[in-house]
Every structure is written in structure tokens, then in C-alpha cells.
Design an enzyme around this catalytic site. Structure first.
Site, PDB file in Angstrom:
ATOM      1  N   ASP A  28      15.664  45.989  73.166  1.00  0.00           N
ATOM      2  CA  ASP A  28      15.603  44.529  73.259  1.00  0.00           C
ATOM      3  C   ASP A  28      14.252  44.075  73.811  1.00  0.00           C
ATOM      4  O   ASP A  28      13.646  44.755  74.638  1.00  0.00           O
ATOM      5  CB  ASP A  28      16.742  44.045  74.185  1.00  0.00           C
ATOM      6  CG  ASP A  28      17.017  42.558  74.020  1.00  0.00           C
ATOM      7  OD1 ASP A  28      16.488  41.938  73.080  1.00  0.00           O
ATOM      8  OD2 ASP A  28      17.757  42.010  74.858  1.00  0.00           O
ATOM      9  N   ASN A  77      22.483  39.080  64.605  1.00  0.00           N
ATOM     10  CA  ASN A  77      21.041  38.938  64.336  1.00  0.00           C
ATOM     11  C   ASN A  77      20.818  38.644  62.851  1.00  0.00           C
ATOM     12  O   ASN A  77      20.040  37.760  62.488  1.00  0.00           O
ATOM     13  CB  ASN A  77      20.271  40.242  64.637  1.00  0.00           C
ATOM     14  CG  ASN A  77      20.165  40.576  66.116  1.00  0.00           C
ATOM     15  OD1 ASN A  77      20.043  41.745  66.480  1.00  0.00           O
ATOM     16  ND2 ASN A  77      20.209  39.566  66.978  1.00  0.00           N
TER      17      ASN A  77
HETATM   18  C1  IPE Z   1      14.993  43.217  69.732  1.00  0.00           C
HETATM   19  O1  IPE Z   1      14.070  42.272  70.106  1.00  0.00           O
HETATM   20  C2  IPE Z   1      15.052  43.431  68.249  1.00  0.00           C
HETATM   21  C3  IPE Z   1      16.189  42.786  67.568  1.00  0.00           C
HETATM   22  C4  IPE Z   1      17.245  42.309  68.156  1.00  0.00           C
HETATM   23  C5  IPE Z   1      16.143  42.686  66.123  1.00  0.00           C
HETATM   24  P1  IPE Z   1      14.397  40.724  70.041  1.00  0.00           P
HETATM   25  O2  IPE Z   1      14.072  40.246  68.665  1.00  0.00           O
HETATM   26  O3  IPE Z   1      15.801  40.484  70.505  1.00  0.00           O
HETATM   27  O4  IPE Z   1      13.337  40.110  71.048  1.00  0.00           O
HETATM   28  P2  IPE Z   1      13.640  39.135  72.260  1.00  0.00           P
HETATM   29  O5  IPE Z   1      14.805  39.716  73.025  1.00  0.00           O
HETATM   30  O6  IPE Z   1      13.957  37.797  71.672  1.00  0.00           O
HETATM   31  O7  IPE Z   1      12.377  39.150  73.063  1.00  0.00           O
HETATM   32 MG    MG Z   2      16.776  40.045  72.275  1.00  0.00          MG
END
Ligand code: IPE
Ligand code: MG
Length: 251
Positions: A28, A77
Site C-alpha cells: 500500500d 480498486n
Molecule cells: C497500492 O497503492 C496499490 C493499489 C492499491 C493498486 P495505492 O494506489 O493504494 O496508493 P495510496 O495508498 O493511495 O498511496
Molecule cells: Mg492505498
């Protein structure tokens, strides 16, 4: 120099401690890392993040961890982030992650998640990498993608019921026979040990629907660094904490 001394010291210390067989990692903080490093385009964070998993796998295998589950993207996501970002994550899955499995002959690949949420080309690249790596035996790598822990349990129960229907087994019999082991056999990747240790980066103190079934007894380590900034020493420290806790519990 100091860093490599410290790394060696940690490695020596770990030699005398219990070590996890299966480590699961919640990668993350890619976007926050990118913004903090001055990039306007958060996709750069995702690119660094995907490449970073290759290093993490190397460190894990150097530390004797033979099973790794990495959370690439949740079902949420894929549904909720804007489509350009999701497209880029899928492109990285094909060109970095599946490609790494093709080149690094250690890892046997498994995929956990709802493959029908992925574009055809991504699902195909992953399936091909799973096939290609099927006979490897040095380590098991599971990529959780389009993954939700609750949906995994729902899918497992559904699959138990589908099998029963196909065999003509009555609902009463299914209910009578249902056990943890039976559900375990219908998870996305049956047959793997449960994770001993789950690591989440970026300072978020949540499990967020990751490995709901498998991680009920896992140790959890939260690390404040964003995923692309996570170093080998951070893994070794997490392994040290894990090893010490296990020693205490067994004494
Ligand atoms: C992790 O980084 C990757 C995925 C969940 C795809 P994030 O995209 O969640 O990055 P932050 O947490 O918003 O900084
Ligand atoms: Mg994240």
C-alpha cells in the site's frame, strides 16, 4: 555501508529465530509515495511498486520464505478507481508481474481473485504464467488481484454447493458434511499453508478484506513506509519481530 552491516547483523540474528513459511504483503502507498517524490502522475508510483515486488521476492527467498502472497489490487480498486489508473495497473500486471514469473524460474504462480473482473489480455497473461510455472517447486507466489476476502468465502461456498448439485447430493447432506477443510479446499488457491505473517505498508492499520479466511491466526506487522520505499531491512525487521513473538509464545 552502515546499511549493509545492519542487514548482515539482522540476517545473523534471524538464523536463530523461527521463520515464517508464508508471508503475505499488502503493498500500500504507491500514490502517496509518487506524490511525495514530486511526481504528478501517480502511475509512476504504481510502476515503482510493481518493480519493487521483484526485489521483495528476492529478499523473501534469500530469507528462506518459500510462500508469498502479494495483494496487487482489490476487487474494489478495480471497480472504483478511474479507468486510466486501472488500465495501467493491468498493463503492469502483464508487462511486469506476469513477465517476472516467466523469467524468474523459482516461483510457481497462483492467482487469487475474480479473474472475470480483469481485461481478457490480463487474465490470459496470468493464466499463461500459471501454466508455465506449474512444475516449479522452489516457492509459491500468489498474486491477489480483483480480490476480496469475503467474496472468496462466498465463491468457495458456492463452489461447494455447485459440486454437491452436480453429484446429486442433498442440501441436508451438504450442511451435515460442511467443515473448515471443505471450505478450504474450495478457496481460490487451495493447498497452500495459511500465512504466518501479514505485512501492510503505508501506516494503514486495517486488513481491508485481505485473506479473511486464511489470516485468522496470522501475525500482523504494520510498517509506516510507503510500499516503493520498503527496504530489505524492513522485511528483516518484520521477520525478527515475528520470530521473537513466536519464541515467546512457544516458551
Ligand atoms: C497500492 O497503492 C496499490 C493499489 C492499491 C493498486 P495505492 O494506489 O493504494 O496508493 P495510496 O495508498 O493511495 O498511496
Ligand atoms: Mg492505498
Amino acid at each position: 555501508m552502515l546499511y549493509s552491516l545492519y542487514t548482515r547483523r539482522l540476517r545473523r540474528l534471524l538464523a536463530g529465530l523461527p521463520k515464517p513459511e508464508h508471508v503475505a504483503i499488502v503493498m500500500d502507498g504507491n500514490r502517496r509515495w509518487a506524490r511525495g517524490a514530486g511526481y504528478d502522475d501517480v502511475r509512476i508510483g504504481h510502476r515503482f511498486g510493481a518493480k519493487h515486488l521483484e526485489q521483495f521476492l528476492q529478499w523473501s527467498s534469500d530469507a528462506g520464505v518459500t510462500c508469498v502472497t502479494a495483494w496487487v489490487a482489490s476487487a474494489d480498486n478495480l471497480r472504483k478507481r478511474d479507468s486510466a489508473e486501472v488500465d495501467y495497473l493491468m498493463e503492469l500486471t502483464e508487462s511486469v508481474l506476469a513477465d517476472h514469473v516467466r523469467r524468474d524460474h523459482r516461483w510457481r504462480l497462483h492467482v487469487a481473485g475474480q479473474l472475470d473482473l480483469l481485461p481478457d489480455s490480463t487474465a490470459r497473461a496470468l493464466k499463461e504464467a500459471v501454466e508455465l510455472s506449474r512444475d516449479r517447486d522452489a516457492g509459491d507466489l500468489t498474486l491477489a488481484i480483483g480480490y476480496s476476502g469475503r467474496l472468496e468465502v462466498v465463491d468457495a461456498v458456492r463452489s461447494v454447493l455447485d459440486d454437491a448439485a452436480a453429484e446429486g447430493t442433498s442440501l441436508e447432506e451438504v450442511a451435515d458434511r460442511l467443515t473448515e477443510e471443505e471450505i478450504g479446499r474450495h478457496l481460490y488457491v487451495p493447498g497452500l499453508p495459511d500465512p504466518d505473517l501479514v505485512i501492510r505498508t503505508s501506516g494503514e492499520l486495517r486488513m481491508s478484506d485481505f485473506l479473511l479466511w486464511q489470516a485468522t491466526r496470522s501475525d500482523i506487522e504494520f510498517c509506516d513506509l510507503y510500499w516503493p520505499a520498503f527496504r530489505e531491512v524492513d522485511l528483516l525487521r518484520a521477520l525478527r519481530t515475528y520470530g521473537r513473538r513466536r519464541l515467546e509464545r512457544s516458551s
